[in-house]
Scaffold this motif. Structure first.
Motif, PDB file in Angstrom:
ATOM      1  N   HIS A  72     -35.167  30.070  27.032  1.00  0.00           N
ATOM      2  CA  HIS A  72     -34.191  31.123  26.749  1.00  0.00           C
ATOM      3  C   HIS A  72     -32.738  30.665  26.729  1.00  0.00           C
ATOM      4  CE1 HIS A  72     -37.240  34.258  27.040  1.00  0.00           C
ATOM      5  NE2 HIS A  72     -37.736  33.587  28.070  1.00  0.00           N
ATOM      6  N   VAL A  73     -32.455  29.441  27.208  1.00  0.00           N
ATOM      7  CA  VAL A  73     -31.063  28.981  27.278  1.00  0.00           C
ATOM      8  C   VAL A  73     -30.839  27.879  26.253  1.00  0.00           C
ATOM      9  CG1 VAL A  73     -29.285  27.951  28.741  1.00  0.00           C
ATOM     10  CG2 VAL A  73     -30.926  29.553  29.719  1.00  0.00           C
ATOM     11  N   GLN A  74     -29.764  28.004  25.496  1.00  0.00           N
ATOM     12  CA  GLN A  74     -29.410  26.984  24.504  1.00  0.00           C
ATOM     13  C   GLN A  74     -28.454  25.983  25.170  1.00  0.00           C
ATOM     14  OE1 GLN A  74     -27.880  29.019  21.107  1.00  0.00           O
ATOM     15  NE2 GLN A  74     -29.886  29.814  20.501  1.00  0.00           N
ATOM     16  N   LEU A  75     -29.056  24.934  25.679  1.00  0.00           N
ATOM     17  CA  LEU A  75     -28.272  23.960  26.441  1.00  0.00           C
ATOM     18  C   LEU A  75     -27.221  23.274  25.576  1.00  0.00           C
ATOM     19  CD1 LEU A  75     -31.145  22.365  28.553  1.00  0.00           C
ATOM     20  CD2 LEU A  75     -29.456  24.043  29.280  1.00  0.00           C
ATOM     21  N   GLU A  76     -27.538  23.097  24.285  1.00  0.00           N
ATOM     22  CA  GLU A  76     -26.580  22.420  23.418  1.00  0.00           C
ATOM     23  C   GLU A  76     -25.271  23.209  23.328  1.00  0.00           C
ATOM     24  OE1 GLU A  76     -29.624  23.141  22.647  1.00  0.00           O
ATOM     25  OE2 GLU A  76     -30.656  21.209  22.504  1.00  0.00           O
ATOM     26  N   ARG A  77     -25.401  24.526  23.256  1.00  0.00           N
ATOM     27  CA  ARG A  77     -24.183  25.353  23.167  1.00  0.00           C
ATOM     28  C   ARG A  77     -23.365  25.256  24.449  1.00  0.00           C
ATOM     29  NH1 ARG A  77     -25.346  31.288  21.375  1.00  0.00           N
ATOM     30  NH2 ARG A  77     -23.079  31.322  21.665  1.00  0.00           N
ATOM     31  N   ILE A  78     -24.054  25.223  25.583  1.00  0.00           N
ATOM     32  CA  ILE A  78     -23.328  25.125  26.866  1.00  0.00           C
ATOM     33  C   ILE A  78     -22.615  23.787  26.968  1.00  0.00           C
ATOM     34  CG2 ILE A  78     -23.620  25.060  29.357  1.00  0.00           C
ATOM     35  CD1 ILE A  78     -25.953  26.978  29.026  1.00  0.00           C
ATOM     36  N   ILE A  79     -23.328  22.717  26.607  1.00  0.00           N
ATOM     37  CA  ILE A  79     -22.716  21.387  26.694  1.00  0.00           C
ATOM     38  C   ILE A  79     -21.543  21.279  25.735  1.00  0.00           C
ATOM     39  CG2 ILE A  79     -23.148  18.932  26.277  1.00  0.00           C
ATOM     40  CD1 ILE A  79     -26.011  19.437  27.241  1.00  0.00           C
ATOM     41  N   ALA A  80     -21.706  21.893  24.538  1.00  0.00           N
ATOM     42  CA  ALA A  80     -20.626  21.827  23.560  1.00  0.00           C
ATOM     43  C   ALA A  80     -19.367  22.528  24.047  1.00  0.00           C
ATOM     44  CB  ALA A  80     -21.093  22.444  22.238  1.00  0.00           C
ATOM     45  N   ARG A  81     -19.543  23.543  24.875  1.00  0.00           N
ATOM     46  CA  ARG A  81     -18.373  24.273  25.392  1.00  0.00           C
ATOM     47  C   ARG A  81     -17.735  23.586  26.587  1.00  0.00           C
ATOM     48  NH1 ARG A  81     -19.733  30.545  25.852  1.00  0.00           N
ATOM     49  NH2 ARG A  81     -17.549  30.531  26.469  1.00  0.00           N
ATOM     50  N   LEU A  82     -18.442  22.611  27.170  1.00  0.00           N
ATOM     51  CA  LEU A  82     -17.886  21.918  28.331  1.00  0.00           C
ATOM     52  C   LEU A  82     -16.996  20.762  27.899  1.00  0.00           C
ATOM     53  CD1 LEU A  82     -20.996  21.736  30.698  1.00  0.00           C
ATOM     54  CD2 LEU A  82     -18.998  23.216  30.918  1.00  0.00           C
ATOM     55  N   ASP A  83     -15.919  20.523  28.645  1.00  0.00           N
ATOM     56  CA  ASP A  83     -15.044  19.375  28.429  1.00  0.00           C
ATOM     57  C   ASP A  83     -15.557  18.233  29.307  1.00  0.00           C
ATOM     58  OD1 ASP A  83     -13.086  17.625  27.820  1.00  0.00           O
ATOM     59  OD2 ASP A  83     -11.475  18.673  28.902  1.00  0.00           O
ATOM     60  N   VAL A  84     -16.598  17.573  28.783  1.00  0.00           N
ATOM     61  CA  VAL A  84     -17.269  16.549  29.589  1.00  0.00           C
ATOM     62  C   VAL A  84     -16.309  15.404  29.913  1.00  0.00           C
ATOM     63  CG1 VAL A  84     -19.214  14.967  29.667  1.00  0.00           C
ATOM     64  CG2 VAL A  84     -19.462  17.183  28.557  1.00  0.00           C
ATOM     65  N   VAL A  85     -15.517  15.007  28.917  1.00  0.00           N
ATOM     66  CA  VAL A  85     -14.581  13.901  29.145  1.00  0.00           C
ATOM     67  C   VAL A  85     -13.548  14.276  30.196  1.00  0.00           C
ATOM     68  CG1 VAL A  85     -12.878  12.415  28.052  1.00  0.00           C
ATOM     69  CG2 VAL A  85     -14.949  13.063  26.815  1.00  0.00           C
ATOM     70  N   GLY A  86     -13.047  15.520  30.093  1.00  0.00           N
ATOM     71  CA  GLY A  86     -12.059  15.958  31.084  1.00  0.00           C
ATOM     72  C   GLY A  86     -12.645  16.006  32.483  1.00  0.00           C
ATOM     73  N   ILE A  87     -13.891  16.492  32.585  1.00  0.00           N
ATOM     74  CA  ILE A  87     -14.532  16.536  33.903  1.00  0.00           C
ATOM     75  C   ILE A  87     -14.710  15.127  34.460  1.00  0.00           C
ATOM     76  CG2 ILE A  87     -16.655  17.146  35.097  1.00  0.00           C
ATOM     77  CD1 ILE A  87     -16.939  19.476  33.115  1.00  0.00           C
ATOM     78  N   ALA A  88     -15.151  14.217  33.589  1.00  0.00           N
ATOM     79  CA  ALA A  88     -15.337  12.834  34.050  1.00  0.00           C
ATOM     80  C   ALA A  88     -14.016  12.227  34.501  1.00  0.00           C
ATOM     81  CB  ALA A  88     -15.944  12.001  32.921  1.00  0.00           C
ATOM     82  N   ARG A  89     -12.947  12.544  33.757  1.00  0.00           N
ATOM     83  CA  ARG A  89     -11.635  11.991  34.126  1.00  0.00           C
ATOM     84  C   ARG A  89     -11.180  12.552  35.477  1.00  0.00           C
ATOM     85  NH1 ARG A  89      -9.092  13.113  29.700  1.00  0.00           N
ATOM     86  NH2 ARG A  89      -9.503  11.093  28.751  1.00  0.00           N
ATOM     87  N   GLU A  90     -11.414  13.852  35.683  1.00  0.00           N
ATOM     88  CA  GLU A  90     -11.030  14.432  36.974  1.00  0.00           C
ATOM     89  C   GLU A  90     -11.828  13.817  38.120  1.00  0.00           C
ATOM     90  OE1 GLU A  90     -11.266  18.607  36.954  1.00  0.00           O
ATOM     91  OE2 GLU A  90      -9.744  18.891  35.396  1.00  0.00           O
ATOM     92  N   VAL A  91     -13.122  13.600  37.873  1.00  0.00           N
ATOM     93  CA  VAL A  91     -13.950  12.989  38.916  1.00  0.00           C
ATOM     94  C   VAL A  91     -13.451  11.590  39.243  1.00  0.00           C
ATOM     95  CG1 VAL A  91     -16.255  12.132  39.427  1.00  0.00           C
ATOM     96  CG2 VAL A  91     -15.968  14.364  38.376  1.00  0.00           C
ATOM     97  N   ILE A  92     -13.123  10.832  38.201  1.00  0.00           N
ATOM     98  CA  ILE A  92     -12.634   9.465  38.431  1.00  0.00           C
ATOM     99  C   ILE A  92     -11.314   9.494  39.186  1.00  0.00           C
ATOM    100  CG2 ILE A  92     -11.736   7.429  37.258  1.00  0.00           C
ATOM    101  CD1 ILE A  92     -13.839   7.960  35.077  1.00  0.00           C
ATOM    102  N   ASP A  93     -10.453  10.457  38.814  1.00  0.00           N
ATOM    103  CA  ASP A  93      -9.168  10.557  39.523  1.00  0.00           C
ATOM    104  C   ASP A  93      -9.372  10.892  40.989  1.00  0.00           C
ATOM    105  OD1 ASP A  93      -7.884   9.952  37.225  1.00  0.00           O
ATOM    106  OD2 ASP A  93      -7.432  12.031  36.681  1.00  0.00           O
ATOM    107  N   GLU A  94     -10.327  11.799  41.248  1.00  0.00           N
ATOM    108  CA  GLU A  94     -10.560  12.175  42.639  1.00  0.00           C
ATOM    109  C   GLU A  94     -11.173  11.036  43.435  1.00  0.00           C
ATOM    110  OE1 GLU A  94      -9.768  14.879  44.294  1.00  0.00           O
ATOM    111  OE2 GLU A  94      -8.704  15.633  42.541  1.00  0.00           O
TER     112      GLU A  94
END
Lengths: 172, 202
Positions: free
Chosen positions: B121-143
């Motif tokens: 029932h969940v379209q994972l591709e749409r969720i991933i497409a809406r996420l800023d994966v690069v930004g999240i990774a950059r924040e994690v690296i900064d932290e």
């Protein structure tokens, strides 16, 4: 106060003198390591020649003889490109890496290939020019004076910004 | 002129002046009935009052008590009492939910294949497409402060030796420089490696 990013990898007690012109002891130590590196390369080359000769004539093994002027010539041919490429790329040879030095040009910029090649040739031909460092207020060797270069303390993995390089009594 | 005089016997006729006449029997019966009824009503009224008075007092007393107690209890006191009751109710509700909700959810999830439900029932591709994966990774690296971690992880015995050699070299540079400055009688010493003490420590 937060330290600049390029000093994060530098121990706290060493951050205060990063970017200052290096003294004679450190520079001689670095040059000695580079000399050992060149000798090692030279030895590896002659060992390779002896090994090839032994493979071709396996009846007897002998080291190359009657080398004459070939040793300093080959040493010059090895040392100058080695130092020039080191200085114009990262600014530091292996010896400078061990001792935490970096060779920079005017204004703290990286050396161009031509200036690095000229400095390397001068250093190999006249290494005694290094001993002008303690007599210079700016800790410059004769090669540095001729080519307007300097060697600074730089323990960081990345090159320090040009405005952090200290030559003389002023920040550049 | 004849003065009017009234006289009468008990059972005789009533004499008014010179004229005498008899009262009808119906009047006497009416008077008797009236008097008897009045007496009965009075007796009933007494009994009724005796019975109704306490009841009326009980009926009126709560209103009087409420009025008296309301006058004694102030508004803030009642607010505090109400707040405590409310908090007690909330606490009970939270305890109930905390105790039973995990059990209910656990039992419900045991009966449902959640993974398959999401896949269906969940379209994972749409969720991933809406996420800023690069930004999240950059924040994690900064932290994480990677440079500090790399520096700490590489601070082996060899690197400590190198640091010691470098500090000794800087110290020796300073000593040689000072000696030469004295020999050359320089007033202003050369560029000093500030912060480096005799032991190479700041």
């Amino acid at each position: 106060m937060a330290s600049p990013d390029h000093l994060l990898s530098v121990p706290v007690q060493a951050r205060s003198f990063q970017g200052r012109a290096a003294g004679i002891v450190t520079r001689v130590a670095a040059a000695s390591i580079d000399f050992i590196v060149v000798i090692a390369i030279l030895g590896a080359i002659y060992t390779g020649i002896a090994a090839v000769t032994f493979i071709v004539h396996p009846s007897s093994f002998h080291w190359p003889q009657n080398l004459g002027w070939s040793v300093p010539v080959v040493g010059f041919g090895i040392g100058v490109p080695y130092l020039a490429l080191s200085w114009c790329t990262s600014g530091r040879s292996y010896g400078a890496t061990v001792l935490g030095l970096r060779v920079l040009g005017r204004g703290g910029c990286r050396l161009g290939f031509g200036r690095a090649l000229a400095r390397a040739a001068l250093c190999v031909v006249f290494p005694l020019g290094l001993f002008w460092v303690p007599f210079s207020r700016d800790n410059r060797s004769l090669q540095d004076l001729l080519l307007r270069t300097t060697a600074v303390y730089d323990w960081s993995a990345v090159r320090a910004p040009a405005d952090r390089v200290v030559v003389g009594d002023q920040l550049r | 002129m004849i003065s009017p005089t009234v006289s009468a016997d008990v059972d005789g006729p009533v004499v008014v002046g010179a004229v005498a006449f008899r009262m009808p029997a119906a009047v006497d019966i009416g008077v008797d009935v009236f008097v008897s009824a009045t007496r009965q009503a009075k007796a009933v009224g007494r009994v009724g009052f005796a019975v109704a008075a306490p009841l009326a007092g009980l009926a009126l007393r709560p209103a009087r008590l409420l009025q008296r107690r309301w006058s004694l209890a102030s508004g803030p006191v009642r607010a505090e009492q109400g707040r405590q009751l409310r908090l007690a109710g909330e606490q009970q509700a939270v305890e109930f939910v905390s105790r039973w909700l995990p059990v209910i959810i656990d039992r419900a999830l045991d009966r449902v294949d959640v993974t398959q439900l999401v896949l269906d029932h969940v379209q994972l591709e749409r969720i991933i497409a809406r996420l800023d994966v690069v930004g999240i990774a950059r924040e994690v690296i900064d932290e994480l402060d990677l440079p500090e971690i790399i520096r700490e992880s590489s601070s082996s015995m060899a690197s400590e030796t190198v640091v010691g050699v470098r500090l000794r070299g800087v110290e020796a540079d300073e000593r040689v420089g000072r000696i030469l400055d004295r020999v050359l009688l320089r007033r202003n010493s050369r560029v000093a490696a500030d912060g480096v003490g005799p032991d190479g420590l700041a």
